[in-house]
Write an enzyme that holds these catalytic residues in place. Structure first.
Site, PDB file in Angstrom:
ATOM      1  CG  HIS A  22      -4.409   6.633   7.732  1.00 28.82           C
ATOM      2  ND1 HIS A  22      -3.062   6.565   7.629  1.00 28.82           N
ATOM      3  CD2 HIS A  22      -5.290   8.152   7.066  1.00 28.82           C
ATOM      4  CE1 HIS A  22      -3.392   7.569   6.970  1.00 28.82           C
ATOM      5  NE2 HIS A  22      -3.754   8.601   6.686  1.00 28.82           N
ATOM      6  CG  ASP A  69      -4.213   9.634   2.550  1.00 26.71           C
ATOM      7  OD1 ASP A  69      -4.056  11.168   3.384  1.00 26.71           O
ATOM      8  OD2 ASP A  69      -3.296   9.134   3.298  1.00 26.71           O
ATOM      9  CE1 TYR A 118      -8.101  -4.920 -15.313  1.00 22.16           C
ATOM     10  CE2 TYR A 118      -6.312  -6.068 -16.412  1.00 22.16           C
ATOM     11  CZ  TYR A 118      -7.155  -5.295 -16.384  1.00 22.16           C
ATOM     12  OH  TYR A 118      -7.758  -5.297 -17.422  1.00 22.16           O
TER      13      TYR A 118
END
Length: 154
Positions: A22, A69, A118
């Site tokens: 998670h 999530d 990035y």
């Protein structure tokens, strides 16, 4: 072949998705992304490949087994277009549609500046290089949880 598993998911990707916890993030990138150099700093340490598929196809396959999530606003990120941060290229529209279908949600992708993307990619669990040829086919998904009542009985 496995029942109930999208056939486009190879064993490396499935194993990685299973190992993630998670809040871990997975990055889906286009063919132009420096996946080999960036992946060295991820938990997985090397890029995963789903090179014969578009970004949307990879998103659909991954989201068929991985919850996001959606308790946080930044559960699904897309690299913003340099010089046109409000622009949404077709590739991003397609991935957003896949996300909405998989999650049954109407939340939009959150845009993130190129160099911030990035940095986030370097801190991800893993990077998956797709076969996407269009620019800005780069996304980050944060793994969510599966509720006890959603688990299959053995």
């Amino acid at each position: 072949m496995l029942k109930g598993i999208d056939h486009r998911l190879n064993s490396d990707v499935l194993g990685t998705l299973r190992a993630m916890g998670h809040g871990d993030t997975i990055v889906l990138v286009d063919r132009n992304f420096p996946s080999s150099s960036m992946a060295k700093s991820t938990v997985h340490g090397s890029p995963l490949f789903m090179e014969n598929l578009s970004a949307a196809d990879v998103a659909k396959a991954i989201l068929s087994v991985m919850p996001v999530d959606n308790f946080v606003d930044d559960y699904a990120l897309a690299m913003e277009v340099v010089g046109a941060p409000d622009e949404t290229p077709d590739v991003q529209k397609e991935v957003e549609a896949a996300l909405k279908t998989a999650e049954g949600s109407d939340k939009a992708l959150t845009k993130i500046e190129r160099f911030a993307f990035y940095e986030a990619a370097k801190n991800a669990y893993a990077i998956v290089q797709t076969g996407e040829t269009r620019f800005y086919g780069c996304f980050i998904f944060k793994k969510g949880v599966i509720a006890p009542d959603q688990l299959f009985e053995v």
